[in-house]
Design an enzyme around this catalytic site. Structure first.
Site, PDB file in Angstrom:
ATOM      1  N   GLY A   1      41.613  24.749 -15.739  1.00  0.00           N
ATOM      2  CA  GLY A   1      42.492  25.921 -15.717  1.00  0.00           C
ATOM      3  C   GLY A   1      43.874  25.705 -16.283  1.00  0.00           C
ATOM      4  O   GLY A   1      44.605  26.666 -16.529  1.00  0.00           O
TER       5      GLY A   1
ATOM      6  N   TYR B   1      29.388  14.670 -27.683  1.00  0.00           N
ATOM      7  CA  TYR B   1      29.937  15.914 -27.132  1.00  0.00           C
ATOM      8  C   TYR B   1      28.948  17.063 -27.336  1.00  0.00           C
ATOM      9  O   TYR B   1      28.686  17.846 -26.419  1.00  0.00           O
ATOM     10  CB  TYR B   1      31.263  16.221 -27.836  1.00  0.00           C
ATOM     11  CG  TYR B   1      31.930  17.497 -27.403  1.00  0.00           C
ATOM     12  CD1 TYR B   1      32.663  17.550 -26.221  1.00  0.00           C
ATOM     13  CD2 TYR B   1      31.840  18.651 -28.175  1.00  0.00           C
ATOM     14  CE1 TYR B   1      33.288  18.721 -25.823  1.00  0.00           C
ATOM     15  CE2 TYR B   1      32.458  19.831 -27.784  1.00  0.00           C
ATOM     16  CZ  TYR B   1      33.180  19.857 -26.603  1.00  0.00           C
ATOM     17  OH  TYR B   1      33.794  21.024 -26.211  1.00  0.00           O
TER      18      TYR B   1
ATOM     19  N   CYS C   1      34.345  29.874 -31.518  1.00  0.00           N
ATOM     20  CA  CYS C   1      34.680  29.133 -32.725  1.00  0.00           C
ATOM     21  C   CYS C   1      35.968  28.340 -32.420  1.00  0.00           C
ATOM     22  O   CYS C   1      36.378  28.242 -31.269  1.00  0.00           O
ATOM     23  CB  CYS C   1      34.850  30.084 -33.906  1.00  0.00           C
ATOM     24  SG  CYS C   1      36.097  31.363 -33.671  1.00  0.00           S
TER      25      CYS C   1
END
Length: 322
Positions: free
Chosen positions: A13, A140, A168
């Protein structure tokens, strides 16, 4: 669930997208929503017990899962195993703990880099698993693909509505500008800021790694935040959804560098280090699925978003993640 209170826990956050969601929520908070934004200081999501303690404390009904180990191209290329293992642990802990605590909905954040390296363009949501990702960041990429696999598993076995979004390239205020972690725009922004520290003169050279020819779709973090909130409230499918600007808004790295130079009022020259790696030439994504739901959504014009981000960076340099 419409009128009952939603307790929405946002992992990661304090990052780029988390901060943007905080900004959007201040203007568009519903009375039945309680938002909790947590960072790595609040819990170690790589540790199951720590994750359980977090859920026990806040008892969320909904989760937006943004937390991840992320980095730029060159850091990814040398640490693929770290990216794979840390993100696998984190994602599994968040999804499984959400299930154990009867969380109604989880929205996880993926990335367009998860798509196959060898593919046709534009890429869409059906193509995620159609071949291996680019070798530069396979760790990843595979860890993020497995969120999609897990979401389907939780739906098939337990009827859970856990889904994912595929943005994106994101940029905006509160980005990570650190050399080992920054993506292209914040990395270039920091570089240019440093060049200008001792004066803005015509003899200065802003060197961009690579040829400048690769194409990218960039989404402003505040636009992405609005779409994230829409997904949480309205999008009811386990299948992922691409959150991207239109294909016509794709720009080259060179154009991004020029937009930054303009926003900084840079008086020098832009040069390209053509001996450095370019990464993927393009990853054009189709937002046709998003446009079916939101045909009239207006994205912030690229140069305006760049200028707002540069202005934020200059004003907040001392607290930015440099």
């Amino acid at each position: 669930m419409a009128d009952e209170e939603k307790i929405i826990l946002v992992t990661g956050g304090s990052g780029l997208v988390g901060k943007a969601i905080q900004t959007v929520i201040k203007k568009d908070n519903l009375p039945n929503e309680k938002w909790i934004f947590i960072s790595s200081k609040d819990a170690d999501l790589c540790d199951k017990k720590s994750t359980e303690n977090l859920f026990e404390k806040h008892k969320p009904t909904h989760v937006i899962h943004l937390a991840a180990m992320v980095g730029g191209l060159f850091h990814n290329m040398t640490h693929n195993l770290d990216f794979l293992r840390k993100n696998l642990h984190m994602n599994d802990n968040v999804l499984q703990t959400a299930h154990e605590y009867d969380v109604v909905k989880v929205v996880s954040c993926l990335s367009t880099c998860i798509f196959p390296d060898k593919t046709s363009y534009p890429i869409d949501e059906t193509m995620v698993h159609n071949g291996p990702p680019h070798p530069s960041n396979y760790g990843y990429s595979y860890s993020k693909r497995l969120i999609d696999v897990q979401n389907k598993g939780y739906y098939d076995q337990h009827g859970r509505l856990y889904t994912s979004v595929i943005p994106c390239n994101v940029f905006g205020p509160h980005d990570n500008f650190h050399p080992s972690a920054s993506h292209v725009i914040p990395g270039l922004m920091r570089k240019l800021y440093n060049i200008l520290k001792d004066g803005n003169t015509e003899d200065k050279v802003f060197t961009v790694l690579g040829t400048g020819k690769p194409l990218r779709q960039f989404i402003y973090s505040l636009d992405l935040a609005k779409l994230f909130v829409w997904v949480l409230r309205e999008y009811d499918s386990v299948e992922p959804i691409i959150l991207s600007v239109d294909e016509s808004q794709e720009v080259t790295i060179a154009q991004a560098a020029e937009a930054l130079a303009k926003a900084f009022d840079f008086k020098g020259k832009i040069a390209f280090d053509t001996l450095s790696a370019d990464g993927q030439y393009k990853k054009t994504a189709s937002n046709a699925k998003l446009r079916k739901f939101l045909p009239d959504f207006q994205f912030t014009p690229f140069e305006q978003a760049i200028k707002e981000t540069v202005d934020w960076y200059k004003e907040n340099y001392d607290i930015a993640r440099n």
